[in-house]
Scaffold this active site. Structure first.
Site, PDB file in Angstrom:
ATOM      1  N   SER A 291      92.173 -82.800  34.802  1.00  0.00           N
ATOM      2  CA  SER A 291      93.427 -82.019  34.824  1.00  0.00           C
ATOM      3  C   SER A 291      93.389 -80.896  33.793  1.00  0.00           C
ATOM      4  CB  SER A 291      94.639 -82.929  34.582  1.00  0.00           C
ATOM      5  OG  SER A 291      94.532 -83.608  33.350  1.00  0.00           O
TER       6      SER A 291
ATOM      7  N   LEU B  79      95.540 -86.668  34.950  1.00  0.00           N
ATOM      8  CA  LEU B  79      94.357 -87.146  35.668  1.00  0.00           C
ATOM      9  C   LEU B  79      93.066 -86.623  35.043  1.00  0.00           C
ATOM     10  CD1 LEU B  79      95.647 -86.464  39.301  1.00  0.00           C
ATOM     11  CD2 LEU B  79      95.410 -88.723  38.209  1.00  0.00           C
TER      12      LEU B  79
ATOM     13  N   SER C  29      95.457 -91.910  29.726  1.00  0.00           N
ATOM     14  CA  SER C  29      96.597 -92.785  29.377  1.00  0.00           C
ATOM     15  C   SER C  29      97.505 -92.994  30.594  1.00  0.00           C
ATOM     16  CB  SER C  29      97.373 -92.241  28.174  1.00  0.00           C
ATOM     17  OG  SER C  29      97.624 -90.862  28.216  1.00  0.00           O
TER      18      SER C  29
END
Ligand code: ADP
Length: 203
Positions: A42, A39, A112
Site C-alpha cells: 500500500s 495492505l 497491523s
C-alpha cells in the site's frame, strides 16, 4: 498474551529523573507515534521513509520502525500466524511507546491487520500522541504494484495466510488520517500527513 504480570519477580521499576516534557523542551518537539496501517504494497514503508526525511529537513527528530526490518532482528522469532502477528504488534507498540516517551516522532510501518492490536498499541501512549494513518490503497492497486512479488506467490498458493488474499485486513474505523495513494504521489501523501500532524497540534 498477558501484558500485566512480568515473568520475573525480583525486579523493581526505576523512575526517571527527567520528564518527557523536559526532553521535549530540549528537542523542541512533541513525541508521538504515527502508526501507518494498510495492505502489503500500500506504500507504508515508502511513505514512512520519505516522511522521516521530510521531518528531518524540518528540524524534527523522527525514526522509522519498519515491519520487515524488525522481523530480521527484534521479532526474528515471529511468523505470520494470528498469534505471532499480535505479538509482533505488541512489541512494536512497546518500542514505539519508548520512542514517544523519548520525545521522538516514531513512524511505524506495519500491516497491523487486526483492529484490536492497533487499539492496544494506541493505549500504550498518552492520549493524543497516537496517530493512526490508514494507507488506504485498494487491493487491486497493491496487487498491480506487487513490489516484492508476494501477491503473485500468494495467488499461486506459495504463501499461505497472506493479508488481503487469504488472511483478513480489518480497516480502521476511525483513523486520524486516511491516505489514498492511488491518485497521489509519495511526496503529496507526506505533505498531507504533515498537514494532518500540524492540525492535531503535534508539529
Ligand atoms: P508496504 O510497506 O505498504 O508494503 P511499500 O512501501 O513497500 O509498501 O511498497 C509500495 C510500492 O508502491 C513501492 O514500490 C512504491 O514505490 C509504490 N508506489 C507507487 N505510488 C505510490 C504512492 N503514491 N505512495 C506510496 N507508494 C507508491
Amino acid at each position: 498474551m498477558s501484558t500485566s504480570t512480568p515473568k520475573s519477580t525480583n525486579i523493581t521499576w526505576h523512575g526517571a529523573n527527567v520528564t518527557r516534557d523536559e526532553r521535549e523542551e530540549v528537542l523542541g518537539q512533541k513525541g508521538c507515534v504515527v502508526w501507518l496501517t494498510g495492505l502489503s504494497g500500500s506504500g507504508k514503508s515508502t511513505i514512512a521513509r520519505r516522511l522521516e526525511q521530510k521531518l528531518l529537513e524540518m528540524g524534527r527528530t523522527a525514526y522509522v520502525l519498519d515491519g520487515d526490518n524488525l522481523r530480521f532482528k527484534l521479532n526474528k522469532d515471529l511468523g505470520f500466524s494470528p498469534e505471532d502477528r499480535t505479538e509482533n504488534i505488541r512489541r512494536v507498540g512497546r518500542v514505539a511507546e519508548l520512542f514517544c516517551d523519548a520525545g521522538v516522532i516514531c513512524i511505524t510501518a506495519f500491516i497491523s491487520p487486526y483492529r484490536v492490536d492497533r487499539d492496544a498499541a494506541r493505549e500504550m501512549v498518552p492520549d493524543g500522541r497516537f496517530v493512526e494513518v490508514h494507507v488506504a490503497t485498494d487491493l487491486a492497486t497493491c496487487e498491480a504494484r506487487d513490489p516484492k512479488g508476494l501477491y503473485g506467490k500468494a495467488r499461486a498458493g506459495e504463501i499461505k495466510g497472506f493479508t488481503g488474499i487469504d488472511a483478513p485486513y480489518e480497516a480502521p474505523a476511525a483513523a486520524e488520517i486516511t491516505l489514498s495513494t492511488a491518485d497521489r504521489s509519495v511526496d503529496a501523501s507526506c505533505d498531507a500527513l504533515i498537514e494532518g500532524l500540524q492540525g492535531l497540534g503535534l508539529l
